[in-house]
Design a protein around this motif. Sequence first.
Motif, PDB file in Angstrom:
ATOM      1  N   LEU A   1       0.851  -1.196  -0.084  1.00 61.04           N
ATOM      2  CA  LEU A   1      -0.096  -0.074  -0.133  1.00 61.04           C
ATOM      3  C   LEU A   1       0.748   1.266  -0.129  1.00 61.04           C
ATOM      4  N   SER A   2       2.244   1.094   0.483  1.00 57.06           N
ATOM      5  CA  SER A   2       3.066   2.332   0.556  1.00 57.06           C
ATOM      6  C   SER A   2       3.751   2.586  -0.527  1.00 57.06           C
TER       7      SER A   2
ATOM      8  N   GLY B   1      -2.373   4.911   9.515  1.00 53.70           N
ATOM      9  CA  GLY B   1      -2.957   4.022   8.385  1.00 53.70           C
ATOM     10  C   GLY B   1      -3.451   4.844   7.228  1.00 53.70           C
ATOM     11  N   ARG B   2      -4.023   6.304   7.510  1.00 49.29           N
ATOM     12  CA  ARG B   2      -4.272   6.996   6.374  1.00 49.29           C
ATOM     13  C   ARG B   2      -3.228   7.471   5.539  1.00 49.29           C
ATOM     14  N   THR B   3      -2.162   7.940   6.324  1.00 46.42           N
ATOM     15  CA  THR B   3      -0.959   8.152   5.817  1.00 46.42           C
ATOM     16  C   THR B   3      -0.214   7.238   5.034  1.00 46.42           C
TER      17      THR B   3
ATOM     18  N   ALA C   1       1.678  13.871  -0.166  1.00 48.33           N
ATOM     19  CA  ALA C   1       1.475  13.555   1.159  1.00 48.33           C
ATOM     20  C   ALA C   1       2.559  14.391   1.979  1.00 48.33           C
ATOM     21  N   LEU C   2       3.712  14.489   1.272  1.00 49.82           N
ATOM     22  CA  LEU C   2       4.780  15.347   2.142  1.00 49.82           C
ATOM     23  C   LEU C   2       4.530  16.859   2.270  1.00 49.82           C
ATOM     24  N   LEU C   3       3.767  17.345   1.057  1.00 52.32           N
ATOM     25  CA  LEU C   3       3.288  18.830   0.994  1.00 52.32           C
ATOM     26  C   LEU C   3       2.119  18.812   1.921  1.00 52.32           C
ATOM     27  N   MET C   4       1.431  18.151   2.221  1.00 57.03           N
ATOM     28  CA  MET C   4       0.514  18.206   3.482  1.00 57.03           C
ATOM     29  C   MET C   4       0.871  18.048   4.764  1.00 57.03           C
ATOM     30  N   GLY C   5       2.147  17.745   4.798  1.00 57.21           N
ATOM     31  CA  GLY C   5       2.814  17.871   6.090  1.00 57.21           C
ATOM     32  C   GLY C   5       2.441  16.320   6.961  1.00 57.21           C
ATOM     33  N   LEU C   6       2.262  15.394   6.166  1.00 57.16           N
ATOM     34  CA  LEU C   6       2.266  14.144   6.730  1.00 57.16           C
ATOM     35  C   LEU C   6       3.522  13.412   7.217  1.00 57.16           C
ATOM     36  N   PRO C   7       3.579  12.534   8.124  1.00 51.66           N
ATOM     37  CA  PRO C   7       4.767  11.861   8.502  1.00 51.66           C
ATOM     38  C   PRO C   7       5.083  10.856   7.585  1.00 51.66           C
ATOM     39  N   THR C   8       5.808  11.150   6.587  1.00 52.72           N
ATOM     40  CA  THR C   8       6.041  10.129   5.315  1.00 52.72           C
ATOM     41  C   THR C   8       7.015   9.390   5.757  1.00 52.72           C
ATOM     42  N   THR C   9       8.175   9.938   6.609  1.00 49.35           N
ATOM     43  CA  THR C   9       9.334   9.249   6.832  1.00 49.35           C
ATOM     44  C   THR C   9       9.067   8.078   7.859  1.00 49.35           C
ATOM     45  N   ARG C  10       8.311   8.581   8.928  1.00 46.63           N
ATOM     46  CA  ARG C  10       7.956   7.392   9.940  1.00 46.63           C
ATOM     47  C   ARG C  10       6.957   6.323   9.484  1.00 46.63           C
ATOM     48  N   VAL C  11       6.106   6.854   8.340  1.00 46.46           N
ATOM     49  CA  VAL C  11       5.299   5.591   7.588  1.00 46.46           C
ATOM     50  C   VAL C  11       6.029   4.814   6.816  1.00 46.46           C
TER      51      VAL C  11
ATOM     52  N   VAL D   1       6.231   0.826   8.042  1.00 43.94           N
ATOM     53  CA  VAL D   1       5.467  -0.545   7.290  1.00 43.94           C
ATOM     54  C   VAL D   1       6.484  -1.638   7.302  1.00 43.94           C
ATOM     55  N   TYR D   2       7.735  -1.289   7.337  1.00 45.72           N
ATOM     56  CA  TYR D   2       8.617  -2.629   7.072  1.00 45.72           C
ATOM     57  C   TYR D   2       8.902  -2.953   8.478  1.00 45.72           C
ATOM     58  N   VAL D   3       8.618  -2.452   9.485  1.00 43.84           N
ATOM     59  CA  VAL D   3       8.583  -2.707  10.940  1.00 43.84           C
ATOM     60  C   VAL D   3       7.417  -3.680  11.061  1.00 43.84           C
TER      61      VAL D   3
END
Length: 320
Positions: free
Chosen positions: A64-65, A192-194, A205-215, A219-221
């Motif tokens: 999904l990511s 989940g939404r991110t 998603a990055l421009l929206m300020g979502l925590p893309t790095t953490r997600v 997801v691999y964790v």
Amino acid sequence: MTALAQRVPSRFLPVLATVVLFVLAFGVGSARYDGFASGQVVANLFIDNAFLIVLAAGMTFVILSGGIDLSVGSVVALSTMVTASGLQAGWPVPLVIVAVLLIGSTLGLLMGLVIHKFDIQPFIVTLAGMFLARGLCFLISVESVSIKDKTFRAVATAAIELPGGVTITYNVVIALLVVAAAMYVLHRTRFGRTVYAVGGNESSALLMGLPTTRVKVGVYVISGLCSSLAGLLFSLYMLSGYGLHAVGMELDAIAAVVIGGTLLAGGVGYVLGGLAGVLVLGTIQTLISFQGTLSSWWTKIVIGVLLLVFIAVQRTMVRR
């Protein structure tokens, strides 16, 4: 069927198609073979594929990511080896469970960090993780290690009675709980939404300020955690640890998720679709078993054809 397709939102159509395929396959088996249409046969689909259900749930997050995880089969094998060797060394069962889950999560975390920090394709990083985990199996032992711990064997052989004389194992309960938890995380949490946002368009998603790095790392964790849990369930199923366990299981998990309607490009899909995909694969295997004369390799052939068909359908939907 056409009228139904017009009423159902397009994002649900791949999952609906998978469910229809499962019903049709089960219907064919019920019509052709005596004893196929029984509650225990359905229960056996879950019993024999509980570990794959958990694996597919974790893989759904990754796909999904917009990523992929080729290491999951090897992590399953490593988990069985750690479980078997730990119990053989006299470790208590709770300590073994914690150690296995920590190892899987840590491997997932390391791969996620490498993917993010060095901007390397997930295919390459998880391929390296696959070889690493498989190699660690043979550092522990090159032979199969039998599990003789009484507590572990008691859990493995315990049965839960359901109405109608149907029995399931604790593996099934754990797998369904994982599916429920994954559904909650994906559809009821910001994380989940991110995941959906990153898979749909990471730049937006990055421009929206979502925590893309953490997600992207998270997801691999999650995939590593699910892989190690699937390894524990596989240990309960096989009652042994072996470095050659789960060879190719990562492809089964990917196939189940894709057949379940999750786009390989990311951003579209559901955990329930992955569950339906696993049931389709299990039904095909059961049909071949009931038929009696066909080689089990026909399962792989049918899965390959289904995978091509579903990918072609996905491409058509994306273009539209």
